[in-house]
Design a protein around this motif. Structure first.
Motif, short mmCIF file in Angstrom:
data_model
loop_
_atom_site.label_atom_id
_atom_site.label_comp_id
_atom_site.label_asym_id
_atom_site.label_seq_id
_atom_site.Cartn_x
_atom_site.Cartn_y
_atom_site.Cartn_z
N GLY A 198 0.76 -1.24 0.00
CA GLY A 198 0.00 0.00 0.00
C GLY A 198 0.79 1.28 0.00
O GLY A 198 0.23 2.37 0.21
N ILE A 199 2.09 1.21 -0.25
CA ILE A 199 2.92 2.41 -0.31
C ILE A 199 3.01 2.87 -1.76
O ILE A 199 3.34 2.08 -2.65
CB ILE A 199 4.33 2.16 0.27
N SER A 200 2.72 4.12 -2.02
CA SER A 200 2.59 4.61 -3.39
C SER A 200 3.94 4.79 -4.08
O SER A 200 4.99 4.89 -3.44
CB SER A 200 1.86 5.97 -3.39
N ASP A 201 3.89 4.86 -5.41
CA ASP A 201 5.09 5.15 -6.20
C ASP A 201 5.74 6.45 -5.75
O ASP A 201 6.97 6.53 -5.63
CB ASP A 201 4.73 5.28 -7.70
N ARG A 202 4.93 7.45 -5.53
CA ARG A 202 5.45 8.75 -5.12
C ARG A 202 6.21 8.66 -3.80
O ARG A 202 7.27 9.28 -3.65
CB ARG A 202 4.30 9.75 -5.01
N SER A 203 5.69 7.89 -2.88
CA SER A 203 6.34 7.74 -1.57
C SER A 203 7.64 6.95 -1.67
O SER A 203 8.48 7.02 -0.77
CB SER A 203 5.39 7.05 -0.58
N LEU A 204 7.79 6.20 -2.76
CA LEU A 204 8.98 5.35 -2.93
C LEU A 204 9.95 5.91 -3.97
O LEU A 204 10.77 5.18 -4.52
CB LEU A 204 8.54 3.94 -3.34
N ALA A 205 9.87 7.21 -4.20
CA ALA A 205 10.70 7.83 -5.25
C ALA A 205 12.19 7.57 -5.04
O ALA A 205 12.96 7.46 -6.01
CB ALA A 205 10.43 9.33 -5.30
N SER A 206 12.64 7.46 -3.81
CA SER A 206 14.06 7.27 -3.52
C SER A 206 14.60 5.93 -3.99
O SER A 206 15.81 5.77 -4.16
CB SER A 206 14.33 7.42 -2.03
N GLU A 211 18.97 1.15 -7.97
CA GLU A 211 19.59 0.11 -7.16
C GLU A 211 19.26 0.37 -5.70
O GLU A 211 19.49 1.47 -5.18
CB GLU A 211 21.11 0.12 -7.36
N ILE A 212 18.70 -0.62 -5.00
CA ILE A 212 18.30 -0.43 -3.61
C ILE A 212 19.49 -0.76 -2.71
O ILE A 212 19.59 -1.83 -2.10
CB ILE A 212 17.06 -1.27 -3.25
N ASN A 213 20.43 0.18 -2.66
CA ASN A 213 21.63 0.02 -1.86
C ASN A 213 21.51 0.83 -0.57
O ASN A 213 20.46 1.36 -0.23
CB ASN A 213 22.86 0.44 -2.67
N HIS A 214 22.60 0.94 0.15
CA HIS A 214 22.60 1.64 1.44
C HIS A 214 22.16 3.10 1.28
O HIS A 214 21.37 3.61 2.10
CB HIS A 214 24.01 1.57 2.03
N ARG A 219 18.06 7.23 2.15
CA ARG A 219 17.31 8.37 1.61
C ARG A 219 15.80 8.15 1.80
O ARG A 219 15.07 9.10 2.13
CB ARG A 219 17.64 8.56 0.12
N LEU A 220 15.35 6.93 1.58
CA LEU A 220 13.93 6.62 1.79
C LEU A 220 13.56 6.85 3.25
O LEU A 220 12.48 7.39 3.55
CB LEU A 220 13.65 5.17 1.39
N ALA A 221 14.42 6.44 4.16
CA ALA A 221 14.15 6.64 5.59
C ALA A 221 14.07 8.12 5.92
O ALA A 221 13.18 8.57 6.65
CB ALA A 221 15.22 5.95 6.43
N ILE A 222 14.99 8.91 5.39
CA ILE A 222 14.99 10.36 5.63
C ILE A 222 13.70 10.98 5.09
O ILE A 222 13.11 11.87 5.72
CB ILE A 222 16.22 11.01 4.98
N ASP A 223 13.24 10.52 3.93
CA ASP A 223 12.02 11.05 3.32
C ASP A 223 10.82 10.99 4.26
O ASP A 223 9.96 11.87 4.26
CB ASP A 223 11.68 10.28 2.03
N HIS A 224 10.75 9.92 5.06
CA HIS A 224 9.54 9.68 5.86
C HIS A 224 9.74 9.88 7.36
O HIS A 224 8.75 9.87 8.10
CB HIS A 224 9.02 8.28 5.57
N ALA A 225 10.96 10.06 7.80
CA ALA A 225 11.21 10.32 9.22
C ALA A 225 10.82 11.75 9.57
O ALA A 225 10.72 12.62 8.71
CB ALA A 225 12.67 10.06 9.55
N ASP A 226 10.61 11.98 10.86
CA ASP A 226 10.32 13.33 11.34
C ASP A 226 11.59 14.06 11.75
O ASP A 226 11.61 15.30 11.79
CB ASP A 226 9.37 13.26 12.54
N ALA A 227 12.63 13.32 12.07
CA ALA A 227 13.88 13.93 12.50
C ALA A 227 15.02 12.95 12.24
O ALA A 227 14.80 11.73 12.17
CB ALA A 227 13.82 14.28 13.99
#
Length: 276
Positions: A198-206, A211-214, A219-227
Motif C-alpha cells: 500500500g505504499i505509493s510510487d510517489r512515496s517510494l521515489a528514492s 539500485e536499492i543500496n545503502h 534516503r527513503l528513511a529520511i524522506d519519511h522520518a520526522d527527525a
C-alpha cells in the motif's frame, strides 16, 4: 506527569550480540533515554547466534500467531522477550525460521544469507508494527537504528498511519556508517512488495527504478522520518547533505555518547516540545 514512551528499533544491540559500533550505539542510546526518564522498549531481530538460555529469552504466546505475507507466502511471526539485566529494560525479539536461524551460525543472517535481506527487512519492520499494535502501547518517539530498520518510517507513515499506536509518534532515524553491514543491494522485488503493501510510487521515489543500496535505503528513511540524527563522522557525505536539505530537525552527535548524551536527550525533548 507520566514518562514519555520510546520505541527503539535496532538492527543490533549489545549485550545480546557481540560488540560492534552499531550494537554499542543502540545500547548507549537506549540507556541515555532511560536515564533521562523515558520508558524505553527495544525491538531487534532474534538472530541465530543470540543465546536464548543465557539471555533468558522466552516466547510470548499472546503476541505470537500472526502470519506476515511476503510475495504470496505466509511467514509466522514469533515474539520472544527478555529483560536487560543492567537497566531492567524490556527487549522484544522478532523471530521466524525463514529469516533467522534456530542454531548459532558464524555470522549474522544479514551477511550469510544476504540474498534474503529485502524480505527480512520487510518482515522485521512489519513484525515490530504488528507487535506494538497488539501491546496497545503508544510511544511518543520511535527511534530507528541500522539499515534493516530503514523501511520503518515509510511503513508507519503510509501503511500503519491510522493505528493509535503510531498516529502521534515522532519518528527519528539514525544515520550511521553501517554501510559495510549491507553486503549486497536489495532485490527489486522489495519495491513490488512495498507497493503491494500500500505504499505509493510517489512515496517510494528514492528507490523506484534504482539500485536499492545503502544510500537509497537511507534516503527513503529520511524522506519519511520526522527527525534525523547522524552519530558518526564517517557517515556518507551524500546522506548528510540529503538530511540537511530535507528541512527536518537534524543533529550531528559524533563521538562518545557518554560525553554527548545530553545533546541526544535535548534533541528528543525538542522533537516532542518544539515550542520550548
Amino acid at each position: 506527569m507520566s514518562q514519555p514512551k520510546m520505541l527503539f528499533i535496532s538492527q543490533e544491540a549489545t549485550p545480546y550480540l557481540p560488540s560492534s559500533p552499531l550494537a554499542d550505539l543502540s545500547a548507549s542510546m537506549t540507556r541515555k533515554a532511560q536515564e533521562a526518564g523515558y520508558e524505553v522498549r527495544l525491538f531487534m531481530p532474534k538472530y541465530g547466534n543470540i543465546n536464548e538460555r543465557r539471555n533468558q529469552l522466552h516466547e510470548v504466546q499472546r503476541l505470537t500467531g500472526i502470519n506476515i505475507v511476503i510475495d504470496d507466502t505466509d511467514h509466522p511471526l514469533v515474539i520472544k522477550v527478555a529483560t536487560m539485566q543492567a537497566t531492567r529494560m524490556q527487549v522484544y525479539f522478532i523471530d521466524n525460521d525463514d529469516y533467522f536461524e534456530r542454531h548459532p551460525v558464524p555470522a549474522l543472517e544479514t551477511t550469510i544469507h544476504a540474498q534474503d535481506n529485502g524480505e527480512r527487512a520487510i518482515f522485521f519492520v512489519r513484525g515490530v508494527a504488528e507487535t506494538v499494535k497488539k501491546l496497545r502501547w503508544e510511544p511518543a518517539i520511535i527511534h530507528c537504528s541500522g539499515w534493516l530498520t530503514a523501511l520503518t518510517p515509510a511503513y508507519l507513515k503510509k501503511v500503519f498511519n491510522d493505528e493509535p499506536a503510531f498516529r502521534k509518534a515522532k519518528i527519528v532515524y539514525t544515520l550511521t556508517s553501517d554501510e559495510a553491514t549491507l553486503p549486497m543491494s536489495l532485490n527489486q522485488q522489495v519495491y513490488k512488495q512495498l507497493r503491494t503493501d500500500g505504499i505509493s510510487d510517489r512515496s517510494l521515489a528514492s528507490i523506484k527504478n534504482k539500485e536499492i543500496n545503502h544510500i537509497a535505503l537511507n534516503r527513503l528513511a529520511i524522506d519519511h522520518a520526522d527527525a534525523i540524527i547522524a552519530t558518526d563522522e564517517s557517515v556518507n557525505p551524500e546522506l548528510l547533505e540529503y538530511a540537511e536539505k530535507s528541512g527536518k530537525p537534524f543533529i550531528k552527535i559524533p563521538g562518545n555518547l557518554d560525553e554527548n548524551g545530553s545533546a541526544l536527550v535535548d534533541f528528543y525533548d525538542s522533537i516532542l516540545n518544539p515550542q520550548k
